[in-house]
Structure formats: C-alpha cells, structure tokens
Design an enzyme around this catalytic site. Structure first.
Site, PDB file in Angstrom:
ATOM      1  N   SER A  98      36.138 -30.843  14.963  1.00  0.00           N
ATOM      2  CA  SER A  98      35.306 -31.635  15.884  1.00  0.00           C
ATOM      3  C   SER A  98      35.880 -31.796  17.281  1.00  0.00           C
ATOM      4  O   SER A  98      35.243 -32.420  18.143  1.00  0.00           O
ATOM      5  CB  SER A  98      35.047 -33.021  15.287  1.00  0.00           C
ATOM      6  OG  SER A  98      34.128 -32.925  14.223  1.00  0.00           O
ATOM      7  N   LYS A 101      33.454 -30.956  19.996  1.00  0.00           N
ATOM      8  CA  LYS A 101      32.444 -31.830  20.601  1.00  0.00           C
ATOM      9  C   LYS A 101      32.744 -32.173  22.062  1.00  0.00           C
ATOM     10  O   LYS A 101      31.830 -32.599  22.782  1.00  0.00           O
ATOM     11  CB  LYS A 101      32.291 -33.096  19.758  1.00  0.00           C
ATOM     12  CG  LYS A 101      31.714 -32.822  18.365  1.00  0.00           C
ATOM     13  CD  LYS A 101      31.525 -34.101  17.574  1.00  0.00           C
ATOM     14  CE  LYS A 101      30.843 -33.863  16.230  1.00  0.00           C
ATOM     15  NZ  LYS A 101      31.753 -33.326  15.212  1.00  0.00           N
ATOM     16  N   SER A 155      32.415 -38.981  16.160  1.00  0.00           N
ATOM     17  CA  SER A 155      32.361 -37.596  15.693  1.00  0.00           C
ATOM     18  C   SER A 155      31.143 -37.372  14.790  1.00  0.00           C
ATOM     19  O   SER A 155      31.229 -36.682  13.778  1.00  0.00           O
ATOM     20  CB  SER A 155      33.662 -37.224  14.960  1.00  0.00           C
ATOM     21  OG  SER A 155      33.950 -35.861  15.114  1.00  0.00           O
TER      22      SER A 155
END
Length: 317
Positions: A98, A101, A155
């Site tokens: 993640s 992101k 997240s």
C-alpha cells in the site's frame, strides 16, 4: 660518728638528684623518637592512604552503534540535500504493497478532479486478489476528498480502487498515469499495475521510494491526510464511519511526522515510509519487508534513537 653518717646520706641524695637532672632530657628525646617511630609522617600517611583506597570505577559510555534493523531494505536520507544517512539493500526490487497509494494520490491530485464530487464503491472495486474486507460496502458514496483521505490515512483499498476507476479514461488510463509519474520522478526501477498495492507486481526499490516520498511531500493534502490520527466520514446514505491511521506513530508526541504511509501484503512484508524531523533534521525514512508485526515501528524508533545520539555526525554520502 652520727655527723659523718648524715653527711654521707646528704651526699648520696645530692648525687641522685644530679643524676635525675642529667638523664631527664635524654628520656624526653627518647620519648620524641618513640612518637616519631610510632606515627608516620604526613607524606607517608597520604601515600599509604592512597595505596589502600579502593579503585574508583570510571564508566566510559560508547557511542550508540549503527542500528541493526529487521527490515530487509532500509534507507534514510536528508530531505534537504538528499545525503544518505543510513542504507541497506537500497536497490533491491521488491513489492511495495500500500505504499503504492502515495502514487495513487499524486495522480488523482494532478488531474485536478473535483474533490467534492461523490464517488460510489462499485463491485469492480472489491478485492479479488487478497480478498480483504472493507467497511465501504458496494454502493457506498463519499466525496472524492474523503475517498482520498481514507486511502492515505487508513489504507482503505476500496477507496483507492474507486479513485482509480473514477479517473478520466478509467482504470487503465489511471495505471498508465501512475507509471508516467514514476518516470517523471526518476523512479526507474518501479512499476505499477493497480492503484491499491494489493498486487505483488507493484514493485520498487528503497531508493526509488525516497523519490516518491519527496514528490508526495510537495502536496499539502497528502501531508495532511497521511498524518491525521483519525477521521469520521458520513456516507451519502447518512451512515457515520470512524477510521484510524494505520501508523500509530502519528499520534506519538515524541515524533514529528510530516508524511506517512504503511503497507502490507505477504509478498512485501511490513512496509513503512515517512518524512520526519529527527534531532532538528528533516529526513525521509523507507523501511521495506519487515518480518514481524511491529518491527517496522521498532526499526523507525531505532533509527530515531540512533540519530538523536549522533546529532553532529557526518552523513554516509
């Protein structure tokens, strides 16, 4: 006859008195000698006392050693001049989960899309790779701003997926924009295939991620959303949802964090990137593939403690 005896006695007594007067000074001198023999001189007393005094323990504190981090790859650089402070396997290409992101957010913000526009979670946003859960059910509607906040702060995978799907041209155009942005930032060892990081094909290096963090740090909204400890959102249906930051360090008063992002999938291990100020020095920290649940936080704290004990030390590069 009696007179002679008395005269003799007087003479003996006089002789005894004379002997006493003569011998008295000799005994006094002998007495002084005995005193001197019995008590040592001042210098000898000091010398003797020093000789028998217990040795004083002197503890020399060694400088804090270079920390042994549990992360497979790690990099700490000065935010201002880019100098390397700590490095470990910085060019190893690995999944980044993640951490992806951050790139997702930059591409969304670069497109100047309306942040108050409502985006709805679609069945296409469900996780068919890792089958993770989410409190954002299909049909949940939130402003793009809140979707972005949840993707960065908590997240939230469905939030990130919906942001990519709602991009002009759809998901494929969004992935192409992510990879163009990576090239723009000089991330030559990086590739993206999805906006969430659930795919292990999203790969990079610690060196490239420093460039991504530096780029993301230029966006005020990314700095704000990644360091918000908690946030409550209200869906278009009127439902309130409370979310927390995936990095507990953002609410730790001993840390001064300007940007943060965590990541985890089994192939990537526990990952963490941050911009933080340590010992009055702004730095970027990248930690990849920490093998324990709390080791990325432990590694971050080890770096902080080490830097604080070496405030005036020279950089590695």
């Amino acid at each position: 006859m009696e007179l002679k005896r008395n005269a003799w006695r007087i003479a003996v007594c006089a002789t005894s008195v004379m002997a006493l007067l003569v011998l008295a000074p000799v005994h006094a001198a002998d007495g002084k000698k005995r005193v001197q023999a019995k008590y040592s001189s001042k210098s000898s007393v000091k010398k003797s006392a020093h000789k028998h005094r217990p040795a004083r323990r002197v503890v020399v504190q060694a400088p804090e050693a270079i920390p042994e981090l549990k992360s497979a790859a790690a990099l700490v650089v000065d935010l201002d001049d880019g100098r390397m402070i700590y490095a470990k396997n910085t060019q190893s290409i690995a999944p980044i989960a993640s951490i992806t992101k951050l790139m997702t957010a930059m591409v969304v913000l670069d497109a100047n899309l309306p942040l108050e526009e409502t985006i709805y979670v679609d069945s296409a946003d469900l996780d068919f790779v890792k089958h993770t859960n989410s409190r954002l059910g299909v049909g949940t509607g939130l402003p793009r701003r809140d979707m972005l906040r949840l993707a960065l702060m908590s997240s939230e995978n469905r939030a990130a997926a919906s942001l990519g799907r709602a991009y002009p041209g759809g998901g494929e155009a969004f992935i192409a924009a992510m990879n163009r942005k990576a090239v723009e930032l000089g991330m030559w060892n990086t590739r993206f295939v999805d906006p969430t990081g659930l795919s292990s094909e999203n790969v990079s290096t610690a060196g490239d991620l420093v460039k991504m963090v530096r780029g993301a740090y230029q966006y005020p909204l990314i700095r704000e959303f990644t360091t918000t400890p908690a946030h409550e959102v209200e869906t278009v249906a009127g439902r309130s949802l409370q979310f927390r930051n995936s990095n507990g360090l953002v609410k730790n008063s001993t840390w001064e964090i300007g940007l943060s992002k965590t990541g985890y999938i089994s192939e990537a291990g526990r990952c963490l990137v941050m911009q933080a100020t340590i010992a009055a020095r702004p730095v970027i920290i990248v930690l990849l593939d920490s093998w324990g649940k709390n080791t990325r936080i432990g590694d971050a704290n080890r770096i902080k403690k080490w830097m604080e004990s070496h405030t005036g030390r020279k950089p590695l590069g």
